[in-house]
Enzyme design. Sequence first.
Site, short mmCIF file in Angstrom:
data_model
loop_
_atom_site.label_atom_id
_atom_site.label_comp_id
_atom_site.label_asym_id
_atom_site.label_seq_id
_atom_site.Cartn_x
_atom_site.Cartn_y
_atom_site.Cartn_z
N GLY A 1 0.74 -1.21 -0.24
CA GLY A 1 0.01 -0.03 -0.03
C GLY A 1 1.03 1.30 -0.05
O GLY A 1 1.79 1.47 -0.83
N CYS A 2 0.54 2.18 0.84
CA CYS A 2 1.08 3.57 0.87
C CYS A 2 2.62 3.50 1.46
O CYS A 2 3.33 4.26 0.95
CB CYS A 2 0.24 4.44 1.74
SG CYS A 2 -1.33 4.70 1.22
N ALA A 3 2.99 2.45 1.94
CA ALA A 3 4.30 2.36 2.38
C ALA A 3 5.23 1.80 1.10
O ALA A 3 6.53 1.77 1.23
CB ALA A 3 4.69 1.47 3.30
N GLY A 4 4.51 1.49 0.13
CA GLY A 4 5.14 0.66 -1.07
C GLY A 4 6.36 1.29 -1.91
O GLY A 4 7.62 0.65 -2.09
N LEU B 1 4.00 5.15 5.50
CA LEU B 1 3.27 4.06 6.57
C LEU B 1 2.39 3.56 5.62
O LEU B 1 1.53 3.80 4.76
CB LEU B 1 2.34 5.02 7.50
CG LEU B 1 3.35 5.89 8.56
CD1 LEU B 1 2.29 6.72 9.29
CD2 LEU B 1 4.26 4.97 9.43
#
Length: 356
Positions: free
Chosen positions: A138-141, A342
Amino acid sequence: MSKIIAVQTALPHYVVHQQEAKEMIYQLFQPTYPKIERLLSVFDNGGIDTRYLAKPLEWYQEKHSFEEKNELFLEAAVELGEEAIKGCVDKAQVRYEDIDAIITVCTTGLAAPSLEARWINRLPFSKKVTRLPIWGLGCAGGASGLARAHDYCLAHPKANVLVVAVELCSLTFQVEDLSKSNLIGTSLFADGAACVLVTGKESSLFKNGSRSLPVIQKTETVLMEDSEEVMGWDIKDNGFYVIFSKDIPAIVHQWLEPQVTEFLASQQTKIEEIGHIVAHPGGKKVLEAYEQSLRLAPDQLNVSRSVLSQYGNMSSATVLFVLEQYVQRDIHTNNLGLMLALGPGFSSEMLLMRWE
């Protein structure tokens, strides 16, 4: 160590203003959810002005099968990723055949063979290039993709690695889902792609160039125990259903600072010594939680806020949009930067960088 040589972003064709998205949701949900109007303030208070989508707004007002949405994902992801790759390779003035590995980051669609196989067949890469697809972060990728490129370069110091993050968040929209998570996701999410070239210290590209660029010094991933329900997707017959805990800003505020402090201390560094914060702008409240928990100066998240305002949250690709703006700046040698993102897990990705 490894160096970030070039960053290139790419956007789909359809731009939507936040008021237009808000009006669409009102028209869609009001007949079956009369109290929807009181929840629409998330569109006004999210710090977003415009976003870019794979399809025009009219398309999202109708129900589409998971199969149809994923076919559109493949088409758009291949096109956007290719555009970002071409731009990055051109900026770096590197040959396609000199790329040793491609790390693909995505969480908003499914592809087997993975996306980089399709780019390799469309562009003149070596057929021996290493493929490393990463799915589900997700957003941490985006930050995680850079960290894995750094790891690859530590093992292969002569390597040139492309990190390509492609997300089509808008295609996960569920037109019949009246949950607050779907509403919040609809107010935040957008589509985009980014490509970053990372090189090892023995690559010919590492010491070339006339200006200072960020060198990755150290990376760290931290998983929050028993936090699977904080953020992510439920995958059902109709596709992806977003999971958002209302506690995310509070979790960031309470949990992140000890992780950052410990990470920086391992490198004999303090947050006060970090000149540039390359933060994934997950949302306005998340950025405020970063700012408060890390005691940042008012202007240290200006780039992240600007990216959020112009493009919304494009999941993994967004932090690379922020990185692109920093790479374009004339930043003095030895300045320190910290990348933060995160994502589902619940987890953090941290990269310490020094301009050289």
